[in-house]
Design an enzyme around this catalytic site. Sequence first.
Site, mmCIF file in Angstrom:
data_model
loop_
_atom_site.group_PDB
_atom_site.id
_atom_site.type_symbol
_atom_site.label_atom_id
_atom_site.label_comp_id
_atom_site.label_asym_id
_atom_site.label_seq_id
_atom_site.Cartn_x
_atom_site.Cartn_y
_atom_site.Cartn_z
ATOM 1 N N LYS A 140 0.829 -1.210 0.000
ATOM 2 C CA LYS A 140 0.000 0.000 0.000
ATOM 3 C C LYS A 140 0.869 1.268 0.000
ATOM 4 O O LYS A 140 2.084 1.192 0.251
ATOM 5 C CB LYS A 140 -0.944 -0.054 1.206
ATOM 6 C CG LYS A 140 -1.900 -1.269 1.162
ATOM 7 C CD LYS A 140 -2.845 -1.262 2.358
ATOM 8 C CE LYS A 140 -3.839 -2.405 2.294
ATOM 9 N NZ LYS A 140 -4.808 -2.353 3.434
ATOM 10 N N TYR A 164 -12.615 -1.886 -3.191
ATOM 11 C CA TYR A 164 -13.088 -1.985 -1.810
ATOM 12 C C TYR A 164 -14.604 -1.812 -1.707
ATOM 13 O O TYR A 164 -15.102 -1.437 -0.646
ATOM 14 C CB TYR A 164 -12.366 -0.955 -0.938
ATOM 15 C CG TYR A 164 -10.934 -1.350 -0.619
ATOM 16 C CD1 TYR A 164 -10.659 -2.399 0.250
ATOM 17 C CD2 TYR A 164 -9.856 -0.683 -1.180
ATOM 18 C CE1 TYR A 164 -9.357 -2.776 0.548
ATOM 19 C CE2 TYR A 164 -8.542 -1.047 -0.889
ATOM 20 C CZ TYR A 164 -8.309 -2.098 -0.019
ATOM 21 O OH TYR A 164 -7.019 -2.475 0.285
ATOM 22 N N ASN A 196 -1.984 0.052 6.948
ATOM 23 C CA ASN A 196 -1.446 -1.227 7.432
ATOM 24 C C ASN A 196 -0.578 -1.961 6.401
ATOM 25 O O ASN A 196 -0.510 -3.184 6.418
ATOM 26 C CB ASN A 196 -2.574 -2.101 7.984
ATOM 27 C CG ASN A 196 -3.632 -2.428 6.956
ATOM 28 O OD1 ASN A 196 -3.511 -2.039 5.807
ATOM 29 N ND2 ASN A 196 -4.653 -3.146 7.365
ATOM 30 N N HIS A 227 -1.974 -5.493 1.550
ATOM 31 C CA HIS A 227 -3.251 -6.186 1.369
ATOM 32 C C HIS A 227 -2.959 -7.657 1.106
ATOM 33 O O HIS A 227 -1.960 -7.988 0.474
ATOM 34 C CB HIS A 227 -4.000 -5.611 0.157
ATOM 35 C CG HIS A 227 -5.176 -6.429 -0.260
ATOM 36 N ND1 HIS A 227 -6.389 -6.340 0.376
ATOM 37 C CD2 HIS A 227 -5.318 -7.386 -1.224
ATOM 38 C CE1 HIS A 227 -7.238 -7.192 -0.188
ATOM 39 N NE2 HIS A 227 -6.607 -7.851 -1.158
ATOM 40 N N GLU A 283 -9.384 -10.340 -7.578
ATOM 41 C CA GLU A 283 -8.465 -9.215 -7.374
ATOM 42 C C GLU A 283 -7.268 -9.281 -8.323
ATOM 43 O O GLU A 283 -6.801 -8.248 -8.826
ATOM 44 C CB GLU A 283 -8.006 -9.192 -5.910
ATOM 45 C CG GLU A 283 -9.163 -8.857 -4.973
ATOM 46 C CD GLU A 283 -8.851 -9.096 -3.504
ATOM 47 O OE1 GLU A 283 -9.751 -8.866 -2.672
ATOM 48 O OE2 GLU A 283 -7.717 -9.506 -3.179
#
Length: 139
Positions: free
Chosen positions: A11, A51, A114, A117, A128
């Site tokens: 990310k 998302y 965080n 993913h 995905e």
Amino acid sequence: MVTNRTFTMLKPDSLEKGNTGAILEKINTAGFRLVAMKQTQLSKRDAEAFYAVHNERPFFNDLVEYMTRGPIVAAILEKDNAVEDFRTLIGATNPEEAAEGTIRKIFATSISENAVHGSDSDENAQIEGAFHFSGREIF
Ligand code: GDP
């Protein structure tokens, strides 16, 4: 059905902090093979679609803003039991709850930022991966 592939994104916070190489090293050392990888940046529309399952959640707008604010690294990874083993490698969503040595414990800042993913099911891994890569980019 258990398949041998999962999908990951490093990310924007990981790239901002210069952690791309260190995170990929952990992924390689854990036995995952890179079958596809690229650095790219999500548009607002991309992030909202990726998302979509969270679009009613209070953090949705923050999540979209975070995921679009800079480049990411997207990858498809291969290993036996890939989805489950990769979730174990990255640790809990909230780094404060992540096990010692996990990628999120080491590299994440908070539950929202965080670091990585990881797909949560074989079905989502397939969806995905196909969201980011065409067949000719997967080896
Ligand atoms: P994951 O499968 O472990 O990534 O977790 P989820 O699917 O539940 O959430 C997707 C992403 O939304 C997480 O990885 C975080 O980046 C973000 N997120 C999840 N929960 C929260 C929260 O309570 N607050 C904020 N700000 N972001 C969250």
